[in-house]
Design a protein around this motif. Sequence first.
Motif, PDB file in Angstrom:
ATOM      1  N   ARG A   1      27.991   7.393 -24.125  1.00 18.55           N
ATOM      2  CA  ARG A   1      27.285   6.222 -23.597  1.00 18.55           C
ATOM      3  C   ARG A   1      26.164   5.777 -24.530  1.00 18.55           C
ATOM      4  O   ARG A   1      25.942   4.585 -24.716  1.00 18.55           O
ATOM      5  CB  ARG A   1      26.708   6.535 -22.226  1.00 18.55           C
ATOM      6  CG  ARG A   1      27.660   6.223 -21.140  1.00 18.55           C
ATOM      7  CD  ARG A   1      26.987   6.209 -19.783  1.00 18.55           C
ATOM      8  NE  ARG A   1      27.941   6.789 -18.859  1.00 18.55           N
ATOM      9  CZ  ARG A   1      27.797   7.948 -18.247  1.00 18.55           C
ATOM     10  NH1 ARG A   1      26.712   8.652 -18.393  1.00 18.55           N
ATOM     11  NH2 ARG A   1      28.740   8.400 -17.457  1.00 18.55           N
TER      12      ARG A   1
ATOM     13  N   SER B   1      26.039   6.000 -27.685  1.00 18.84           N
ATOM     14  CA  SER B   1      26.558   5.380 -28.907  1.00 18.84           C
ATOM     15  C   SER B   1      27.535   4.252 -28.591  1.00 18.84           C
ATOM     16  O   SER B   1      28.332   3.875 -29.437  1.00 18.84           O
ATOM     17  CB  SER B   1      27.252   6.431 -29.769  1.00 18.84           C
ATOM     18  OG  SER B   1      28.414   6.899 -29.130  1.00 18.84           O
ATOM     19  N   ASP B   2      27.484   3.725 -27.408  1.00 19.42           N
ATOM     20  CA  ASP B   2      28.373   2.657 -26.937  1.00 19.42           C
ATOM     21  C   ASP B   2      29.840   3.090 -26.874  1.00 19.42           C
ATOM     22  O   ASP B   2      30.711   2.257 -26.735  1.00 19.42           O
ATOM     23  CB  ASP B   2      28.252   1.408 -27.823  1.00 19.42           C
ATOM     24  CG  ASP B   2      26.864   0.799 -27.773  1.00 19.42           C
ATOM     25  OD1 ASP B   2      26.221   0.896 -26.713  1.00 19.42           O
ATOM     26  OD2 ASP B   2      26.444   0.239 -28.803  1.00 19.42           O
TER      27      ASP B   2
END
Length: 61
Positions: free
Chosen positions: A51, A53-54
């Motif tokens: 989450r 680090s996208d």
Amino acid sequence: MGGRSAFLVPALVTATGVVPPDRTGTAVSTVASGFTVATLLGVPLGALLGRASDGAPRSPS
């Protein structure tokens, strides 16, 4: 069980091979406990890092 079996079998063989026969049960339970703790901590930490680090994979360039 997936990919964990690739690590579980050698870990169990090694653990039972380095202890006296009367301690085999303790060695097996220690390995099993380690895998349990690693799963309980690793899954949430991996999700948190994903989450943060996208969730997009990065190329090593």
